[in-house]
Design an enzyme around this catalytic site. Structure first.
Site, PDB file in Angstrom:
ATOM      1  N   LYS A   1      12.680  66.103 119.067  1.00 11.63           N
ATOM      2  CA  LYS A   1      12.092  66.339 117.741  1.00 11.63           C
ATOM      3  C   LYS A   1      12.738  67.551 117.081  1.00 11.63           C
ATOM      4  CE  LYS A   1       8.854  68.662 115.842  1.00 11.63           C
ATOM      5  NZ  LYS A   1       9.369  68.958 114.482  1.00 11.63           N
TER       6      LYS A   1
ATOM      7  N   GLU B   1       8.060  89.439 116.007  1.00 13.14           N
ATOM      8  CA  GLU B   1       9.337  88.845 115.619  1.00 13.14           C
ATOM      9  C   GLU B   1       9.316  88.542 114.121  1.00 13.14           C
ATOM     10  OE1 GLU B   1      10.171  84.945 117.306  1.00 13.14           O
ATOM     11  OE2 GLU B   1      12.208  85.610 117.765  1.00 13.14           O
TER      12      GLU B   1
ATOM     13  N   GLU C   1      12.189  78.451 125.585  1.00 15.44           N
ATOM     14  CA  GLU C   1      13.067  79.499 125.069  1.00 15.44           C
ATOM     15  C   GLU C   1      12.387  80.014 123.820  1.00 15.44           C
ATOM     16  OE1 GLU C   1      15.124  81.542 123.096  1.00 15.44           O
ATOM     17  OE2 GLU C   1      16.626  79.987 122.686  1.00 15.44           O
TER      18      GLU C   1
HETATM   19  P1  NDP Z   1       7.581  76.999 115.609  1.00 15.55           P
HETATM   20  O1  NDP Z   1       7.484  77.526 116.976  1.00 15.55           O
HETATM   21  O2  NDP Z   1       6.334  76.538 114.935  1.00 15.55           O
HETATM   22  O3  NDP Z   1       8.613  75.768 115.536  1.00 15.55           O
HETATM   23  C1  NDP Z   1       9.551  75.408 116.520  1.00 15.55           C
HETATM   24  C2  NDP Z   1       9.492  73.898 116.760  1.00 15.55           C
HETATM   25  O4  NDP Z   1       8.220  73.563 117.342  1.00 15.55           O
HETATM   26  C3  NDP Z   1       9.570  73.050 115.499  1.00 15.55           C
HETATM   27  O5  NDP Z   1      10.231  71.831 115.774  1.00 15.55           O
HETATM   28  C4  NDP Z   1       8.102  72.812 115.196  1.00 15.55           C
HETATM   29  O6  NDP Z   1       7.868  71.714 114.363  1.00 15.55           O
HETATM   30  C5  NDP Z   1       7.568  72.564 116.573  1.00 15.55           C
HETATM   31  N1  NDP Z   1       6.128  72.714 116.708  1.00 15.55           N
HETATM   32  C6  NDP Z   1       5.264  73.384 115.906  1.00 15.55           C
HETATM   33  N2  NDP Z   1       4.003  73.269 116.363  1.00 15.55           N
HETATM   34  C7  NDP Z   1       4.066  72.506 117.486  1.00 15.55           C
HETATM   35  C8  NDP Z   1       3.103  72.024 118.410  1.00 15.55           C
HETATM   36  N3  NDP Z   1       1.790  72.319 118.276  1.00 15.55           N
HETATM   37  N4  NDP Z   1       3.507  71.274 119.448  1.00 15.55           N
HETATM   38  C9  NDP Z   1       4.812  70.985 119.609  1.00 15.55           C
HETATM   39  N5  NDP Z   1       5.777  71.383 118.751  1.00 15.55           N
HETATM   40  C10 NDP Z   1       5.418  72.144 117.707  1.00 15.55           C
HETATM   41  O7  NDP Z   1       8.268  78.056 114.693  1.00 15.55           O
HETATM   42  P2  NDP Z   1       8.177  78.142 113.093  1.00 15.55           P
HETATM   43  O8  NDP Z   1       9.136  77.185 112.553  1.00 15.55           O
HETATM   44  O9  NDP Z   1       6.782  77.995 112.589  1.00 15.55           O
HETATM   45  O10 NDP Z   1       8.621  79.636 112.872  1.00 15.55           O
HETATM   46  C11 NDP Z   1       7.648  80.652 113.020  1.00 15.55           C
HETATM   47  C12 NDP Z   1       8.219  81.844 113.720  1.00 15.55           C
HETATM   48  O11 NDP Z   1       8.595  81.480 115.047  1.00 15.55           O
HETATM   49  C13 NDP Z   1       9.509  82.390 113.128  1.00 15.55           C
HETATM   50  O12 NDP Z   1       9.281  83.205 112.053  1.00 15.55           O
HETATM   51  C14 NDP Z   1      10.083  83.092 114.309  1.00 15.55           C
HETATM   52  O13 NDP Z   1       9.486  84.336 114.448  1.00 15.55           O
HETATM   53  C15 NDP Z   1       9.700  82.214 115.459  1.00 15.55           C
HETATM   54  N6  NDP Z   1      10.780  81.276 115.843  1.00 15.55           N
HETATM   55  C16 NDP Z   1      11.501  81.586 116.924  1.00 15.55           C
HETATM   56  C17 NDP Z   1      12.538  80.780 117.288  1.00 15.55           C
HETATM   57  C18 NDP Z   1      13.362  81.118 118.464  1.00 15.55           C
HETATM   58  O14 NDP Z   1      14.452  80.553 118.639  1.00 15.55           O
HETATM   59  N7  NDP Z   1      12.906  81.989 119.314  1.00 15.55           N
HETATM   60  C19 NDP Z   1      12.917  79.606 116.530  1.00 15.55           C
HETATM   61  C20 NDP Z   1      12.054  79.327 115.419  1.00 15.55           C
HETATM   62  C21 NDP Z   1      11.040  80.156 115.106  1.00 15.55           C
HETATM   63  P3  NDP Z   1       8.014  71.812 112.755  1.00 15.55           P
HETATM   64  O15 NDP Z   1       8.527  73.151 112.407  1.00 15.55           O
HETATM   65  O16 NDP Z   1       9.000  70.771 112.512  1.00 15.55           O
HETATM   66  O17 NDP Z   1       6.681  71.518 112.197  1.00 15.55           O
END
Ligand code: NDP
Length: 505
Positions: A199, A408, A273
């Protein structure tokens, strides 16, 4: 800080026009769910829009997967595993991975521009991502045949220990390095002999869908399935699915914790991660120019949207004034602009939501008494008014316990601390819940190694930052995650151990 765009309305129009032209050239034809080797509509017939964060305009409507679609993808993946993929020899899998690497490399320019449209990252950085994605497949193609077993003979017992794939794995990825994250997940999963339901993030689904199109002729139907959608819908359905035997997640620590909890219901293996708040330590012996360049890249690369971003600077008192002056000058020199322009250093953030989140942290830093050495809001340049831009920012004077230091931000914001007592500095450097990465800048190699050991984090760069080399495992300590990517041990996360104990009597 300069902009190479025309000013005002002319600049906005020129950027929009360039993005429309590029969209005509690189947007994928098919934006359905990729399940069983076909692009299909979502079961409920719904779609969602993915936006161009530079112009704010809709790029594409993409199928919105939900639980029923994930169920179907998992079923199809198991069927592909049982009927085809489990019978592929290591040599054939190696060939498949090599061909995926080849086809990505043949489309570097197209995929980089697609990534830039969907994510906003400068095309020069997107090109590095796409090459890195190809390299992942090539690296794991080389490891496919690494599947050693063990035997043990004791009296009338003869034992074999073998490693088997899980079968079907669920993989959820974020928006900051869309295609590269897809490759970090798919390459080891396929190398170990698994099928995947992947996904992508709702903000950036397009490069994974284009990858699916490109590999359709290479990978047997159903081995790779891509289900775009929202996290709470498609994402949660993947990570909580009872027939998914292993979950690999990259994203925020908050969601990572939920994923781990939901995996507990089905006792499913999980690798995570997650986030970071990494320290970069500058010693007094440094060449100031080199230190400025490293610190600047550590925080501002990919607009600060890196889990490993070096977002807390600990600079020694003796060189602090020079380093900070150099950093402020470096920021002023950065070209902030259209990410499709090769000369751009800093593009927009991925979404308006992420801009708001960064601005809220800046506000809280202001309330907590932070002094803004440079930046601190959106750029004034009218030609960038449609985009999700935030100025590169340096903040000093914050208490280490304040939110902008502990959490973060995932934006171009560096919090600065001066030090002269090593032990106190290390205590602060480790005083966060995260432990993903760290940087040490000094020519004293003994000191560098000591500090690398003193920082509680899974990956330390000495005199460099961000360069991730396949073969060197990447992953976090503390709340930054579980498991490692990029290394030979990653394959072990996608295999389970079977013992066969044979009685010779
Ligand atoms: P998320 O952790 O929400 O998103 C990462 C992935 O997880 C996306 O594909 C998202 O889907 C999916 N996801 C969200 N909720 C669920 C769930 N309940 N069960 C399974 N999968 C889920 O990060 P955000 O995009 O909301 O970003 C928020 C903050 O997270 C950022 O500002 C940053 O601080 C941090 N972040 C850290 C990352 C890293 O590499 N360490 C990467 C991205 C974010 P979708 O977004 O498609 O709805």
């Amino acid at each position: 800080m300069s902009s190479q765009s025309d000013s005002g309305d002319d600049g906005r129009t020129a950027i929009r026009q360039r993005h429309h032209d590029t969209a005509d050239e690189v947007l994928p034809d098919r934006t359905g769910l990729y399940v069983g080797g076909e692009f299909v509509a979502a079961d409920a017939g719904e779609t969602f829009d993915t936006l161009d964060p530079t112009t704010g305009e809709v790029l594409e409507s993409v199928a919105r997967g939900r639980e029923a679609d994930v169920d179907r993808a998992v079923e199809v993946a198991w069927s592909a595993f049982d009927s085809t993929w489990a019978d592929y020899s290591a040599g054939r899998r190696q060939q498949v991975l090599t061909e995926i690497a080849d086809i990505i490399e043949e489309h570097v320019d197209e995929l980089a521009r697609l990534e830039t449209l969907d994510n906003g990252k400068p095309v020069s950085e997107a090109t590095i991502d796409i090459r890195g994605a190809a390299e992942q497949f090539r690296y794991f193609a080389g490891l496919v045949r690494e599947n050693p077993g063990e035997t043990m003979s004791e009296g009338s017992r003869y034992g074999q220990v073998i490693k088997e794939p899980y079968g079907v794995v669920g993989q959820v990825i974020p928006w900051n390095f869309p295609l590269m994250m897809a490759s970090w997940k798919l390459a080891p999963a396929l190398a170990a002999g698994n099928c995947s339901v992947l996904k992508p993030a709702e903000e950036t689904p397009l490069s994974a869908l284009r990858l699916a199109e490109l590999i359709d002729e290479i990978v047997p139907d159903g081995v790779v399935n891509v289900v775009p959608g929202y996290g709470e819908e498609a994402g949660a359905a993947v990570t909580g699915h009872p027939d998914v035997r292993k979950v690999a997640f990259t994203g925020s620590t908050a969601v990572g914790k939920q994923v781990m909890k939901s995996a507990a219901d089905t006792v499913t293996d999980v690798t995570l991660e997650l986030g970071g708040k990494s320290p970069v330590v500058v010693f007094p012996d440094v060449d100031v120019e080199k230190a400025v360049s490293l610190v600047s890249s550590a925080i501002f690369y990919n607009t600060g949207e890196c889990c490993e971003a070096g977002s807390r600077l600990f600079v020694h008192e003796e060189v602090a004034a020079d380093v900070l002056e150099g950093l402020a000058a470096a920021v002023e020199d950065m070209t902030i602009g259209d990410p499709l322009d090769e000369a751009t250093d800093l593009g927009p953030k991925v979404s308006g939501e992420q801009v708001d989140r960064t601005l809220e942290y800046l506000e809280s830093a202001r309330d907590d008494g932070g002094e803004f050495l440079v930046g601190g809001g959106r750029p004034d340049d009218e030609s960038l008014a449609d985009g999700c831009y935030v100025r590169p920012t340096l903040v000093e004077g914050l208490d280490h316990g304040s939110a902008a230091v502990q959490e973060e931000i995932f934006g171009p914001v560096l919090t600065v601390f001066r030090w002269d007592d090593y032990d106190e500095m290390i205590e602060l450097a480790n005083d966060v819940d995260y432990g993903l990465a760290g940087g040490v800048i000094t020519d004293d190699i003994t000191q560098a190694n000591t500090t690398a050991r003193d920082i509680e984090a899974g990956y330390i760069w000495i005199n460099s930052y961000h360069d991730l080399i396949p073969g060197l495992p990447f992953g976090g300590y503390k709340e930054s995650g579980i498991g490692r990517e990029l290394g030979a041990e990653t394959l072990e996360h996608y295999r389970q151990t079977k013992t066969i104990n044979l009685s010779l009597r």
